[in-house]
Design a protein around this motif. Structure first.
Motif, PDB file in Angstrom:
ATOM      1  N   THR A 183       0.791  -1.188   0.040  1.00 15.98           N
ATOM      2  CA  THR A 183       0.002   0.062   0.322  1.00 15.98           C
ATOM      3  C   THR A 183       0.833   1.273   0.077  1.00 15.98           C
ATOM      4  O   THR A 183       1.848   1.513   0.810  1.00 15.98           O
ATOM      5  CB  THR A 183      -0.892  -0.064   1.175  1.00 15.98           C
ATOM      6  N   GLY A 200       0.093   5.047 -10.928  1.00 21.54           N
ATOM      7  CA  GLY A 200      -0.876   5.228  -9.819  1.00 21.54           C
ATOM      8  C   GLY A 200      -0.238   4.797  -8.618  1.00 21.54           C
ATOM      9  O   GLY A 200       0.880   4.451  -8.504  1.00 21.54           O
ATOM     10  N   THR A 206      -3.437   0.748  -3.450  1.00 19.21           N
ATOM     11  CA  THR A 206      -4.444   1.163  -2.318  1.00 19.21           C
ATOM     12  C   THR A 206      -4.639  -0.192  -1.642  1.00 19.21           C
ATOM     13  O   THR A 206      -4.763   0.012  -0.345  1.00 19.21           O
ATOM     14  CB  THR A 206      -5.905   1.559  -2.969  1.00 19.21           C
ATOM     15  N   SER A 207      -4.396  -1.486  -2.046  1.00 17.79           N
ATOM     16  CA  SER A 207      -4.627  -2.732  -1.473  1.00 17.79           C
ATOM     17  C   SER A 207      -4.028  -3.913  -2.268  1.00 17.79           C
ATOM     18  O   SER A 207      -4.110  -3.464  -3.505  1.00 17.79           O
ATOM     19  CB  SER A 207      -5.885  -2.915  -0.930  1.00 17.79           C
ATOM     20  N   TYR A 236      -5.021  -3.523  -6.226  1.00 20.71           N
ATOM     21  CA  TYR A 236      -5.766  -2.339  -6.626  1.00 20.71           C
ATOM     22  C   TYR A 236      -4.878  -0.964  -6.596  1.00 20.71           C
ATOM     23  O   TYR A 236      -4.117  -0.866  -5.788  1.00 20.71           O
ATOM     24  CB  TYR A 236      -6.878  -2.207  -5.560  1.00 20.71           C
ATOM     25  N   VAL A 237      -5.110  -0.553  -7.751  1.00 21.24           N
ATOM     26  CA  VAL A 237      -4.298   0.794  -8.030  1.00 21.24           C
ATOM     27  C   VAL A 237      -5.172   1.974  -8.242  1.00 21.24           C
ATOM     28  O   VAL A 237      -6.262   1.866  -9.073  1.00 21.24           O
ATOM     29  CB  VAL A 237      -3.543   0.551  -9.203  1.00 21.24           C
ATOM     30  N   GLY A 238      -4.868   3.076  -7.217  1.00 16.29           N
ATOM     31  CA  GLY A 238      -5.710   4.415  -7.622  1.00 16.29           C
ATOM     32  C   GLY A 238      -5.000   5.365  -8.446  1.00 16.29           C
ATOM     33  O   GLY A 238      -3.694   5.444  -8.570  1.00 16.29           O
ATOM     34  N   LEU A 263     -10.847   2.721  -9.165  1.00 14.61           N
ATOM     35  CA  LEU A 263      -9.410   1.883  -8.692  1.00 14.61           C
ATOM     36  C   LEU A 263      -9.458   0.837  -9.993  1.00 14.61           C
ATOM     37  O   LEU A 263     -10.650   0.573 -10.785  1.00 14.61           O
ATOM     38  CB  LEU A 263      -9.861   1.356  -7.572  1.00 14.61           C
ATOM     39  N   LEU A 290      -7.904  -2.875 -10.933  1.00 17.32           N
ATOM     40  CA  LEU A 290      -7.527  -4.340 -10.508  1.00 17.32           C
ATOM     41  C   LEU A 290      -6.570  -4.910 -11.454  1.00 17.32           C
ATOM     42  O   LEU A 290      -7.112  -5.009 -12.474  1.00 17.32           O
ATOM     43  CB  LEU A 290      -8.511  -5.241 -10.155  1.00 17.32           C
TER      44      LEU A 290
END
Length: 142
Positions: A5, A27, A30-31, A40-42, A48, A50
């Motif tokens: 993260t 990005g 995020t998790s 998961y990328v913001g 988001l 995946l």
């Protein structure tokens, strides 16, 4: 590298199936659930994304990249050499903005991207191998 993260990553520019169309964009993770190979990328205010670990790129470690540049300088074009050196300078600064700039600079062309990045999957594999080797070495010393 156990908690991913907050790490910056780039979506592989040649990723063919990306539902959020973020190829070559940077990005922040995020998790992640590595057992399922889900990251998961913001991307700011966008949805988001995946991704699997092999769809994401990270910069090679600073010392490794710098050593590789010096070792292979004779095989590089001057513009690529300058770009790669600039990436190492930005890595040394260490701020999030500098690292973001470094990853974006890496995507200048295919040669610099291939030279300065590694898939997140490969990086995690290397970290696991090093950790395993350290455990073996620690066990030998007892």
């Amino acid at each position: 590298m156990d908690d991913l993260t907050g790490n910056l990553v780039m979506v592989h520019p040649k990723l063919e199936n990306d539902p959020v169309n973020r190829q070559a964009q940077v990005g922040i993770i995020t998790s992640a659930d590595l057992a399922k190979d889900e990251v998961y990328v913001g991307f700011g205010n966008s949805p988001l994304g995946l991704y699997s670990t092999n769809a994401l790129l990270v910069l090679k470690p600073h010392n490794d990249l710098y050593q590789d540049i010096l070792t292979n300088i004779k095989n590089m074009d001057t513009p690529d050499f300058k770009t790669l050196m600039e990436i190492t300078i930005l890595q040394e600064k260490g701020s999030v903005n500098s690292l973001r700039d470094a990853i974006e600079l890496a995507a200048t062309n295919e040669r610099t991207l291939a030279y300065s990045t590694v898939s997140l999957q490969d990086k995690l594999g290397l970290v696991r191998e090093e950790s395993h080797q350290q455990q073996i070495t620690a066990g030998v010393g007892r």
